[in-house]
Scaffold this active site. Structure first.
Site, PDB file in Angstrom:
ATOM      1  N   ASP A  44       0.858  -1.197   0.000  1.00 15.22           N
ATOM      2  CA  ASP A  44       0.000   0.000   0.000  1.00 15.22           C
ATOM      3  C   ASP A  44       0.891   1.243   0.000  1.00 15.22           C
ATOM      4  O   ASP A  44       1.739   1.411   0.867  1.00 15.22           O
ATOM      5  CB  ASP A  44      -0.918  -0.006   1.229  1.00 15.22           C
ATOM      6  N   SER A  85      -7.262   4.276  -1.108  1.00 17.06           N
ATOM      7  CA  SER A  85      -7.042   2.823  -1.166  1.00 17.06           C
ATOM      8  C   SER A  85      -8.329   2.044  -1.396  1.00 17.06           C
ATOM      9  O   SER A  85      -8.271   0.882  -1.810  1.00 17.06           O
ATOM     10  CB  SER A  85      -6.375   2.330   0.124  1.00 17.06           C
ATOM     11  N   THR A 138      -8.037  -2.109   1.625  1.00 11.09           N
ATOM     12  CA  THR A 138      -7.420  -2.976   0.608  1.00 11.09           C
ATOM     13  C   THR A 138      -7.951  -4.412   0.672  1.00 11.09           C
ATOM     14  O   THR A 138      -8.494  -4.902  -0.330  1.00 11.09           O
ATOM     15  CB  THR A 138      -5.881  -2.919   0.699  1.00 11.09           C
ATOM     16  N   HIS A 262       2.467   8.450   4.749  1.00 12.68           N
ATOM     17  CA  HIS A 262       1.654   9.551   5.308  1.00 12.68           C
ATOM     18  C   HIS A 262       2.437  10.310   6.381  1.00 12.68           C
ATOM     19  O   HIS A 262       2.308  11.531   6.494  1.00 12.68           O
ATOM     20  CB  HIS A 262       0.362   9.004   5.926  1.00 12.68           C
ATOM     21  N   ASP A 300      -1.181   0.114  -4.728  1.00 10.50           N
ATOM     22  CA  ASP A 300      -2.483   0.668  -5.106  1.00 10.50           C
ATOM     23  C   ASP A 300      -2.360   2.143  -5.508  1.00 10.50           C
ATOM     24  O   ASP A 300      -3.191   2.685  -6.215  1.00 10.50           O
ATOM     25  CB  ASP A 300      -3.513   0.467  -3.991  1.00 10.50           C
ATOM     26  N   HIS A 301      -1.270   2.784  -5.054  1.00  5.70           N
ATOM     27  CA  HIS A 301      -0.958   4.199  -5.364  1.00  5.70           C
ATOM     28  C   HIS A 301       0.358   4.497  -4.671  1.00  5.70           C
ATOM     29  O   HIS A 301       0.859   3.664  -3.898  1.00  5.70           O
ATOM     30  CB  HIS A 301      -2.057   5.134  -4.832  1.00  5.70           C
TER      31      HIS A 301
HETATM   32 MG    MG Z   1      -4.319  -0.750   2.557  1.00  7.98          MG
HETATM   33 ZN    ZN Z   2      -2.969   6.145   2.412  1.00  9.46          ZN
END
Ligand code: MG
Ligand code: ZN
Length: 365
Positions: A44, A85, A138, A262, A300-301
């Site tokens: 993630d 997500s 996710t 983050h 996912d990004h």
């Molecule tokens: Mg996740």
């Molecule tokens: Zn995030």
């Protein structure tokens, strides 16, 4: 003109002859071979900087370097250039773009079938493993359908409907410490699950239905002593799912790379990415001996807009800067190994990962 064409044809033939001479066994399987099982690892928030900073710190010891087929995947959601997500998980799990925040639903709220649901329709097994709660966006995207990723207690109920053969992660509170006071652990046992709440008990499990709810909320960070939980969970998940002779789909998520992003915390990112790589080692051991297992690793990004502003290969150190405390819009790398892995090279959309998986496993609605 005809002469020129003939010459070009002759040249192409000669090139093809030499190229064929260079083909080794591993690139032959990358292009062909039956895919019976797919193991899909999602880091993630894991952009290229997250991986390369980890490679710099762990020089020469990374399993990811064994994945020779590399591509790039676009991550935008239905309603935003920058995905969350839930929307990207839904795109990867169902092949459809949706709005940020939505789980397993189309932008108009109609239900989308996930790879695990499709696998079940076709007699294959399915599972999810995560270092967050199993109800987090996710893993939830493969199991649940909900208007909001934040409805964790509702998402937990969907595990009893979809019934993945194995799910391992945190999130026990969403199953037995709920606002509505339902006891979903008892219901899981009634449905035939072997429910375990510690990693020690998980390692003893030999069952065809396993629910590992190993923490009340999210799993601890690596720096807080999570140890080999992810690698061990992957091993148990593979043992459980491979009891199905028709094949399986397994999604393994290294959830907390995103949280390091983050927090703009380089150390956190590197420790969590190294954990993904260690888990990949367990997966590759299985895939190599099995021969019919495709392994794909992506994100996912990207999270943090992480840039490497300095480093030292001899000292195994990096310096990073960040452009955001959120996600960025950059595409993410896709690394793959095993039969048909060449299909995951080039530039494509995250929804195409679902389409390729469904095609390769011959899943029909
Ligand atoms: Mg996740
Ligand atoms: Zn995030």
């Amino acid at each position: 003109m005809i002469k020129l064409r003939y010459r070009i044809y002759a040249l192409v033939t000669i090139f093809a002859f030499f190229a064929a001479g260079c083909v080794n066994n591993s690139s032959l399987t990358e292009n062909s071979g039956e895919v019976k099982n797919i193991i899909f690892i999602i880091g993630d928030g894991m952009g290229l900087s997250h991986m390369y900073s980890t490679m710099t710190v762990y020089t020469g010891e990374m399993n990811i370097t064994e994945l020779k087929s590399i591509g790039f995947c676009k991550t935008h959601s239905y309603d935003n250039y920058i995905t969350d997500s839930a929307a990207s998980g839904t795109a990867l799990a169902t092949g459809s773009k949706t709005r940020n925040g939505m789980i397993g639903l189309a932008p108009d709220s109609t239900m989308l079938m996930s790879l695990i649901e499709l696998a079940h329709l076709n007699g294959l097994a399915g599972g999810v493993v995560s270092t967050s709660t199993v109800t987090h966006a996710t893993p939830a995207s493969y199991v649940s359908h909900n208007i909001s990723r934040n409805n964790y207690d509702e998402i937990a109920e969907d595990f009893l409907i979809t019934q993945p053969e194995v799910f391992i992660g945190g999130g026990l509170d969403n199953f037995e410490n709920r606002e509505d006071e339902k006891d979903l652990v008892a219901e899981l046992r009634k449905a035939g699950y072997n429910v375990v709440v510690s990693i020690e008990d998980l390692l003893e499990v030999d069952s065809d239905r396993v629910a590992g709810l190993l923490a009340p909320g999210h799993m601890p960070k690596m720096s807080e002593g999570r140890g080999d939980m992810l690698a061990n969970s992957a091993k148990i998940a593979i043992e459980t799912l491979s009891k199905n002779k028709k094949g399986f789909f397994l999604m393994i998520e290294a959830s907390q790379i995103d949280w390091g992003g983050h927090a703009n915390d380089t150390q956190y990112i590197i420790e969590e990415t190294a954990d993904l790589d260690k888990t990949l080692g367990v997966v590759l051991d299985y895939a190599k001996q099995n021969g019919e297992t495709l392994v794909v690793v992506t994100a996912d990004h990207e999270t943090g807009g992480m840039t490497l502003t300095g480093g030292d290969l001899a000292e195994h150190s990096v310096e990073a800067s960040y452009s955001t405390g959120g996600h960025s819009g950059i595409c993410v790398p896709v690394y793959s190994f095993g039969p048909q892995s060449v299909r995951f090279t080039g530039f494509f959309d995250n929804t195409e990962i679902f389409e390729k998986f469904a095609y390769l496993l011959s899943l029909k609605e």
